[in-house]
Every structure is written in structure tokens, then in C-alpha cells.
Write a protein that holds these residues in place. Sequence first.
Motif, PDB file in Angstrom:
ATOM      1  N   GLN A 269     -61.294  79.572  34.136  1.00 38.37           N
ATOM      2  CA  GLN A 269     -60.825  79.878  33.055  1.00 38.37           C
ATOM      3  C   GLN A 269     -59.548  80.575  33.029  1.00 38.37           C
ATOM      4  O   GLN A 269     -59.492  81.696  34.469  1.00 38.37           O
ATOM      5  N   LEU A 270     -58.150  80.458  32.740  1.00 39.66           N
ATOM      6  CA  LEU A 270     -57.039  81.313  32.926  1.00 39.66           C
ATOM      7  C   LEU A 270     -56.444  81.128  31.814  1.00 39.66           C
ATOM      8  O   LEU A 270     -56.359  80.726  30.824  1.00 39.66           O
ATOM      9  N   ASP A 271     -55.175  82.201  31.818  1.00 38.45           N
ATOM     10  CA  ASP A 271     -54.178  82.350  30.949  1.00 38.45           C
ATOM     11  C   ASP A 271     -52.892  81.859  31.322  1.00 38.45           C
ATOM     12  O   ASP A 271     -52.489  81.865  32.624  1.00 38.45           O
TER      13      ASP A 271
ATOM     14  N   SER B 235     -43.573  82.885   4.484  1.00 38.32           N
ATOM     15  CA  SER B 235     -43.402  81.641   4.615  1.00 38.32           C
ATOM     16  C   SER B 235     -44.406  80.774   5.152  1.00 38.32           C
ATOM     17  O   SER B 235     -45.523  81.417   5.664  1.00 38.32           O
ATOM     18  N   SER B 236     -44.229  79.380   4.877  1.00 40.91           N
ATOM     19  CA  SER B 236     -45.466  78.564   5.358  1.00 40.91           C
ATOM     20  C   SER B 236     -45.358  78.229   6.823  1.00 40.91           C
ATOM     21  O   SER B 236     -46.372  77.770   7.324  1.00 40.91           O
ATOM     22  N   ARG B 237     -44.137  78.528   7.634  1.00 41.17           N
ATOM     23  CA  ARG B 237     -44.098  78.319   9.073  1.00 41.17           C
ATOM     24  C   ARG B 237     -44.859  79.502   9.755  1.00 41.17           C
ATOM     25  O   ARG B 237     -44.651  80.455   9.607  1.00 41.17           O
ATOM     26  N   GLU B 238     -45.637  79.059  10.717  1.00 36.44           N
ATOM     27  CA  GLU B 238     -46.350  79.863  11.547  1.00 36.44           C
ATOM     28  C   GLU B 238     -45.945  79.109  13.076  1.00 36.44           C
ATOM     29  O   GLU B 238     -46.173  77.866  13.179  1.00 36.44           O
ATOM     30  N   ARG B 239     -45.713  80.307  13.955  1.00 38.00           N
ATOM     31  CA  ARG B 239     -45.560  79.833  15.328  1.00 38.00           C
ATOM     32  C   ARG B 239     -46.464  80.673  16.155  1.00 38.00           C
ATOM     33  O   ARG B 239     -46.378  81.837  16.154  1.00 38.00           O
ATOM     34  N   ILE B 240     -47.506  80.270  16.665  1.00 38.42           N
ATOM     35  CA  ILE B 240     -48.746  80.841  17.282  1.00 38.42           C
ATOM     36  C   ILE B 240     -48.899  80.589  18.818  1.00 38.42           C
ATOM     37  O   ILE B 240     -48.915  79.552  19.251  1.00 38.42           O
ATOM     38  N   ASN B 241     -48.730  81.657  19.306  1.00 38.13           N
ATOM     39  CA  ASN B 241     -48.667  81.469  20.959  1.00 38.13           C
ATOM     40  C   ASN B 241     -50.075  81.103  21.365  1.00 38.13           C
ATOM     41  O   ASN B 241     -51.234  81.664  21.078  1.00 38.13           O
ATOM     42  N   ILE B 242     -50.297  80.009  22.215  1.00 36.27           N
ATOM     43  CA  ILE B 242     -51.430  79.811  22.496  1.00 36.27           C
ATOM     44  C   ILE B 242     -51.822  79.744  24.175  1.00 36.27           C
ATOM     45  O   ILE B 242     -52.075  78.565  24.633  1.00 36.27           O
ATOM     46  N   ASP B 243     -51.369  80.599  24.811  1.00 38.86           N
ATOM     47  CA  ASP B 243     -51.494  80.654  26.290  1.00 38.86           C
ATOM     48  C   ASP B 243     -52.756  81.224  26.817  1.00 38.86           C
ATOM     49  O   ASP B 243     -52.895  80.934  27.844  1.00 38.86           O
ATOM     50  N   THR B 244     -53.846  81.829  26.051  1.00 32.12           N
ATOM     51  CA  THR B 244     -54.726  82.349  26.497  1.00 32.12           C
ATOM     52  C   THR B 244     -56.013  81.159  26.344  1.00 32.12           C
ATOM     53  O   THR B 244     -55.926  80.326  25.699  1.00 32.12           O
ATOM     54  N   ASP B 245     -57.128  81.495  27.399  1.00 27.86           N
ATOM     55  CA  ASP B 245     -58.347  80.425  27.269  1.00 27.86           C
ATOM     56  C   ASP B 245     -58.142  79.258  27.517  1.00 27.86           C
ATOM     57  O   ASP B 245     -58.696  78.361  27.002  1.00 27.86           O
ATOM     58  N   TRP B 246     -57.347  78.944  28.701  1.00 27.14           N
ATOM     59  CA  TRP B 246     -57.251  77.503  28.863  1.00 27.14           C
ATOM     60  C   TRP B 246     -58.445  77.277  30.260  1.00 27.14           C
ATOM     61  O   TRP B 246     -58.823  78.383  30.870  1.00 27.14           O
ATOM     62  N   ARG B 247     -58.580  76.096  30.433  1.00 30.30           N
ATOM     63  CA  ARG B 247     -59.479  75.712  31.590  1.00 30.30           C
ATOM     64  C   ARG B 247     -58.547  74.864  32.455  1.00 30.30           C
ATOM     65  O   ARG B 247     -57.979  73.971  32.036  1.00 30.30           O
ATOM     66  N   PHE B 248     -58.636  75.239  33.870  1.00 34.32           N
ATOM     67  CA  PHE B 248     -58.030  74.528  34.850  1.00 34.32           C
ATOM     68  C   PHE B 248     -58.650  73.931  35.954  1.00 34.32           C
ATOM     69  O   PHE B 248     -59.837  74.548  36.423  1.00 34.32           O
TER      70      PHE B 248
ATOM     71  N   GLY C   8     -52.823  68.696  38.342  1.00 37.52           N
ATOM     72  CA  GLY C   8     -53.623  69.577  37.851  1.00 37.52           C
ATOM     73  C   GLY C   8     -53.947  69.252  36.456  1.00 37.52           C
ATOM     74  O   GLY C   8     -53.348  68.806  35.849  1.00 37.52           O
ATOM     75  N   TRP C   9     -55.254  69.474  35.976  1.00 37.64           N
ATOM     76  CA  TRP C   9     -55.649  69.234  34.543  1.00 37.64           C
ATOM     77  C   TRP C   9     -55.702  70.533  33.662  1.00 37.64           C
ATOM     78  O   TRP C   9     -56.244  71.510  34.503  1.00 37.64           O
ATOM     79  N   TYR C  10     -55.333  70.830  32.452  1.00 31.80           N
ATOM     80  CA  TYR C  10     -55.514  71.847  31.723  1.00 31.80           C
ATOM     81  C   TYR C  10     -56.331  71.474  30.401  1.00 31.80           C
ATOM     82  O   TYR C  10     -55.947  70.147  29.882  1.00 31.80           O
ATOM     83  N   ARG C  11     -57.110  72.348  29.879  1.00 26.83           N
ATOM     84  CA  ARG C  11     -57.964  72.001  28.676  1.00 26.83           C
ATOM     85  C   ARG C  11     -58.071  73.239  27.942  1.00 26.83           C
ATOM     86  O   ARG C  11     -58.128  74.363  28.518  1.00 26.83           O
ATOM     87  N   ARG C  12     -57.675  72.955  26.508  1.00 23.49           N
ATOM     88  CA  ARG C  12     -57.948  74.137  25.875  1.00 23.49           C
ATOM     89  C   ARG C  12     -58.248  73.853  24.538  1.00 23.49           C
ATOM     90  O   ARG C  12     -57.822  72.688  23.830  1.00 23.49           O
ATOM     91  N   ASN C  13     -58.979  74.647  23.711  1.00 21.28           N
ATOM     92  CA  ASN C  13     -59.633  74.338  22.163  1.00 21.28           C
ATOM     93  C   ASN C  13     -58.924  74.910  21.389  1.00 21.28           C
ATOM     94  O   ASN C  13     -58.146  76.190  21.573  1.00 21.28           O
TER      95      ASN C  13
ATOM     96  N   GLY D 186     -47.581  73.488  37.212  1.00 24.88           N
ATOM     97  CA  GLY D 186     -48.338  73.702  36.391  1.00 24.88           C
ATOM     98  C   GLY D 186     -47.769  73.964  34.787  1.00 24.88           C
ATOM     99  O   GLY D 186     -46.438  73.672  34.821  1.00 24.88           O
ATOM    100  N   ILE D 187     -48.338  74.552  33.908  1.00 26.44           N
ATOM    101  CA  ILE D 187     -47.941  75.044  32.747  1.00 26.44           C
ATOM    102  C   ILE D 187     -47.317  76.281  32.986  1.00 26.44           C
ATOM    103  O   ILE D 187     -47.999  77.382  32.729  1.00 26.44           O
ATOM    104  N   TYR D 188     -46.155  76.365  33.390  1.00 28.42           N
ATOM    105  CA  TYR D 188     -45.560  77.772  33.777  1.00 28.42           C
ATOM    106  C   TYR D 188     -44.862  78.539  33.026  1.00 28.42           C
ATOM    107  O   TYR D 188     -44.218  79.662  33.125  1.00 28.42           O
ATOM    108  N   ARG D 189     -44.626  77.867  31.708  1.00 29.86           N
ATOM    109  CA  ARG D 189     -43.976  78.450  30.776  1.00 29.86           C
ATOM    110  C   ARG D 189     -44.921  78.618  29.287  1.00 29.86           C
ATOM    111  O   ARG D 189     -45.901  78.166  29.411  1.00 29.86           O
ATOM    112  N   HIS D 190     -44.485  79.149  28.310  1.00 32.93           N
ATOM    113  CA  HIS D 190     -45.466  79.448  27.127  1.00 32.93           C
ATOM    114  C   HIS D 190     -45.541  78.025  26.365  1.00 32.93           C
ATOM    115  O   HIS D 190     -44.879  77.127  26.391  1.00 32.93           O
TER     116      HIS D 190
END
Length: 817
Positions: A81-83, A26-39, A120-125, A201-205
Motif C-alpha cells: 500500500q502506498l501513496d 460549479s459542477s466541475r470537480e478536480r479531485i486528487n486521488i494520489d492516496t491508497d494505491w496498491r502496488f 509495475g502494477w497499480y490498483r486503486r478503488n 512508475g506513477i511518479y506524478r499526480h
Amino acid sequence: MTKGCTKIYFFIFLLTISSELLAQRSSRERINIDTDWRFALGHAADPVQDFNFKVANIFSKTGKAEDTPISPKFNDSTWRQLDLPHDWVVELPFENVDNFDLMAHGYRPVGGLFPENSVGWYRRNIELTKADSGRRLAVTFDGVFRDAMVWINGFYLGNNESGYMGVTYDITDYVNFDGNNTLVVRVDATQAEGWFYEGAGIYRHVWLQKYDNLHIAEGGQFVYAEVKENVAKIFIETTVENQTLGNASGQVSAFITDRDGKKMGSAKSVEVTLALNGQTTVKQEIVLTDPRLWSLEDPYLYRVTSQVSNGSTILDHLTTRFGVRTILIDDKKGLSINGKFIKVQGVNCHQDHAGVGSALPDYLQYYRIQLLKEMGVNAYRASHNPPTPELLEACDSLGMLVLDETRLLNSSPEHMDQFERLIKRDRNYPSVFLWCIGNEEGYVQTTSVGKRLALTMLAKQRELDPTRTSTYAADLANVFKGINEVIPVRGFNYREKGMVPYHNDHPTQPVIGTEMGSTVTTRGIYEVDSVKGYVPDQDITHPWWASLAEDWWPIAADNDWLLGGFVWTGFDYRGEPTPFQWPNINSHFGIMDVCGFPKNIYYYYQSWWTDKDVLHISPHWNWAGKEGEIIDVWVNSNADEVELFLNGKTLGKKVMPRNSHLQWQVAYEPGSLKAIATKNGRTYEAVMETTGEAHQIVLTPDRNIVTADGKDATVVNVTVLDNRGREVPTANHLVAFSLEGDASIIGVGNGDPSSHEPDKMDVGDYRRSLFNGKCQMILQAGNDPGKVMVNATSAGLKSATVSIQLVKTNNNLLGKR
């Protein structure tokens, strides 16, 4: 527990493979992006320390970011750097400040008094490719505490005030295809929502979604069943949305598979044509003969898939795990599931856990629900806020009813939007049996305003989910005013003596105990200690507004019209250290402590909520220096009668009163305290012995096999034994932990409500004191398969080592929806 849980988790993994294969087609994708954040922490009161926010004129032009973290050009290389999930409050030290709200939140320095800790500030590429062009793109936050502002590539997406209800933002118009994109979140926890620990914080996915312009709308699938005899009609309502730049046509279909992927039935495809930005809801029906019903004992889950196609091309699909079951609430007989009447044996729970605060790995949701089921709990109230989706998935999978609750009784656009998002998100979970529209709204609950607010919310609930009804948690006795006049199921918070008179006056309104009990206890303590803030570990102490376990449960057990109730609470939680304040930093209400270690009241509920042979003696029998003094001995059991012996000499036989316990006054002498129970002609026994000095550490992991995905986790519980292998209940040694292998320690705890030891520490420096013989460490897997060795040492004790195996799979052992 270890073997059983591992089997359950692995079974769930096997059952999700079919939906994963469908996603590939299918064309739908649901991708977890919990990794590689800056805080980085900002500052609520100083714009300079808040990276120039509120000084830079960022809202004057679309995409203007100035020299702030919102700008894609901002240099965040010095940020941590954190997840995710991440709760920065659990990392803060405790602060003894005379302030009620600070006390209620567990003495963590966050909120208006501590601006330096409250933003708190979070950034992710996010990397995208040219292949993503032409699709819709969105980011979904399952939960951010709190007041989160979100940008991508400098463009403002919106503000989500709720600290508990998730939100989705369409980012299609702002992204760079075939390049990098910068997602930025500013979290402001200055204002609390509750009066208990909430974290920050961003305490869920967080998820990146990719799907077609003609697609299933957010929250746009509703599945429900009608069961008669051996036939189930499954109704699927699919809302399709057109975000192309013109008219669009397609076909909407639906089908059901069993959990092995075998197709059980399908609905005829329906043609749809939508104008620009148009929506339509397609209603379809599939019949299942001899369905396997979802129940507490057999929580069987089918897979229901809604699909949008254009010819042979699948444009979008959404697969939901779904349980076929019938819920009935009767004003005379109570609650029934699939025609079988049951009593609600429930607990209230906040969402934090020892060591990790509110940022729980998914595994801990399953761990906590399994602990509750072993005690005999069959229902969970999410107090007092929308739960994380993974909690509901655990309840679906393990067989636990859920009372699903919104944060606030309010019909304003903001709060009605939160309520609508909650119902659309959670209405397909079979575990959810009842909605709760509010809790103890003392300013309005007996007024006409409260009545009107309730009517508006009830109308919205019936519109979005006519298959269920609602309650409201009222801290009122026999009062029929305001909200109680219109609420379908009357909820009682305490005031249990008012339930029978209320029912007599209003016999056609079903009644449930939304908060019951509230005995306060400290695990392993047997006297009041007002200096350390401890209360005895027996069912003898409660606040003025609450009651003991044995005051409320017999009322529920003996009255069919009463659905049952939810004890306050299943686990201790941070904050609300009733009846004390500092040095207490967490509550005493739990049947289990913050780690999930049982207190003695656990065995009262287990006696009357299960068919297990329960026989539990308390307190422990280590009372050096108290020889000859009278010790109050309790026995919890569901036997017919119990005889107690001290060092082989009988202390008498007693008949066990139903829904109660037994007591003996025993002059202490070291040795062996034995109870022999008789039940239906059978006998079984329990022994409590005086132990020697602590000799060796024992490590007991909940699971020895963990997925090597960087997310999965396990609990490692710590006890100490004497030289004869008996657990020492009074040990308070400091235990140090180390690891060999690709894993990390993400938190430690011990259940001591007055412990100010840190939950989180620097890598390689994790340690925690035992509290009355126990402590806990939470281990999270890395990404490399192999063996992880967990080591524990303490001065004067024999060390312990246990191995955890990390394995690679196509999915987490806990499974995913």
C-alpha cells in the motif's frame, strides 16, 4: 531562505481561496486521488510472475479481465500500500553491469536486462455516489513512466506511451454509480526514452474529474495578452464540447480577478448551440487598464475564468492563473520582457532529486527553483521532456522563464499527439517564453527529412500557440542545413566558438545557447580521483564536446544579439557519470549537487548573474599533512579588486577581471585565509579558517511550518561544526535520523556521485553519511497537526534536534492552480 520561502508559499495559498470558492458553486470537480494505491512488481518476461498477463485472453471481449489484476475481483491484499507520486527505481539497489544504457541511467537495474524490475502494477478503488450519475467522469495522469496501459472495472481505456506527457481518459461509460470502481495501471519501463535516469512508475499526480456533459474541452482554454502602453487586451479562447445525447445550448462567459479575488473585468456572454458531439471555440476579449505586469522581479498572477452556463446554473468553469506580459525576441538586441531587454541566464535540468528519484513532492519544485533564483538564474530548460505542471506553477509564482521542450522531434501521429497535448497544457503559463521541438537529433538534423519534420511541428506550434515561437537544440557549429534552415531561433548545444561566425553569416536569425558550459566538478574535492570517480571542484575540467563557464559566458555577456544560454546543468542528476563510469552513479555537471548544495562554480555564476556582493574563497583550509605545499586558491567575486591575507599577512591585491575570477598560489599553513573586496568604494570580506575536529550536528530545515495534508514536505540539511561553531568541510560521519510526530522520511542524499548508500530505507532505519560536511533528509508531513521532532545522531558527535510544526489549512502552503 527559510523565512522568505515560507512567506511566498503562504501568500500563494491565500490567493487561491477565491478559485476554491468558485469551484464549490460549479459542477466541475478536480479531485486528487494520489492516496491508497496498491502496488506490486510484475515481470516483463514471465507471464506467470506478471499475474497471468499476456496469457489470459483479456482483449477477446469488452470488459473481459480473466484472472488478472485487471479484474475488479482480483485479490490485491498482499500488495504494498502506498501513496503517489511513486518511483520504484529509486528503491532498487545499484548493479555494476557493463552496459552503456545501464550506466547512463545510473546503474539502477531496470530495462530490458532486468525484466523482473521493469513492470509495475497499480490498483486503486474509487467510490462514486448516485449524485455523480449524469455527469462526465475522467481520470487524468500527469505523468507515468512508461508505456502505461489503463483499465477501469475491467474495461480497457488506452495506452499512453509517453513517460512524460500526461493523458486523460473519459471513464463515464464504465463506472458503477453508488459503488466501488477499480482503476488499474500496468507500467512497462522495459524500454527507456532518455539516456539519463528516468525512474519508473506513477511518479506524478493522478486526478478524478467530474463535470457536465456540456463542458470546456480538455486543453480548451487559451489565454493571451496584447499590451500597448498602459492598456492590456486579454484574449480568452474557450473551446466548448457537447457530450449529451442530443443538441445542447448554453452561454459562455469569461471574467478576470486579481489575486485577492476582486473582479477586474468581464466579457459579454456568448450563446452557443452544439449538435451531438459538437465543438466550438468562443473568442472573447477583456480590457485591463494599468495592469500589473508579470516579470521576473514581480511575478504577478491574475485569475482568468471561462464559464459555461445554462441560465443561472453554472455547468462548468475553468480558472487559470495568468500573467500579463510581453515577450519579444529580436535578432539584434536579444530577449525583452515588457520592453526591458534581459540576458538569458539559464540552466538545463533533469527532473530527479536526491532521495526521491523522479517522484518529487510539489514542495521540492519550489525549493529547487528558489535555489536557482538565489544563484541568479532567470530561465529553466526542461531537459529533455515535458515537465510536471507543478514545476511550471513554481516558475510562474517565483518568476522564472521556461524553455518548454517536447521529448522527440517526430511528426508521427503518436508524437504529434504528445506535442499537441504539451502545447495545450502549457500555453497559458506566463513563464513559458519559448518552445523547443527537439534536442540533438543527429540522425536527421542536417537532412531534408529533419527539415520537413521541423516544418510540420512548427506549423502545429503556430496553430495552437501563435503567441510564441520555437527553437531546436542543435549540437552543430556554423552549420545551416536541415532543421537550422527553418527554425525561428537557432539553438546551440556547445560549439560556442561557432556562434559568432554563424551570426555573421545569418544575422537575421536569433541565437540562443540551449546547452552551454558543462564543467564537471565534485563538491569539496580538489584533485582527480579515478578510483572513486571524482573531479576537482573548480572550473577546470570539461568533456571534449563542452567548455568551461569562463569560455562561454563572456561571449553571451558581450553580444547583444545572443539571447544568452542555458548551462548544462543546474543540478547534478542520476546517470551520465561523465567522465567516469562505475562507481559513479550520477553526473558531475551540476552547478549544485543532487541535493542542491552549491559547488564552487556556483559563485562564479552568482558573481556575474546578480547584483549581490559576492566574495567566495575556495578551497577549504583544512589540509593537515600538506604544510608548506602550494594550494591553488580561487576567489570568485564581482568586486572591483580583492586583497588576500594569510594569517594577517597580505598576499597581494588584484583587479577582478569582468566575467572571470582571481587566483593565488599559497603555501599552506593552518589558520585564517581572508579576502577583502573593494566595490564602488565599499569594502567587505570573507574568511576561510582551518577548523577543529567535528563536534556537533546541526539540522537546518528549509521550512519550520508545513501543511498537515499528507503531501507537503520540507528539506532538512545536515552539517557538522567544530567546538568553536565552524562548519567542518571534510566531515564524512554516518548520521542516523529519527522522528517523533506525524511525519515520515521519504529520502536521503549527500551529493556524493559514488555513494551506493540507499536513498530509501525501512521506517525507523534512515541514515546517511555526510559527504564533505553535508547531507540531506526530506521529510513529508502526515495528516495530523502538531509538532514533529527531528533527531540526528552520530557516533562521537553531539546530537541535534529540530522541531517542525504541522498546521491544518484549506490548501497546501504551496498553492494550487
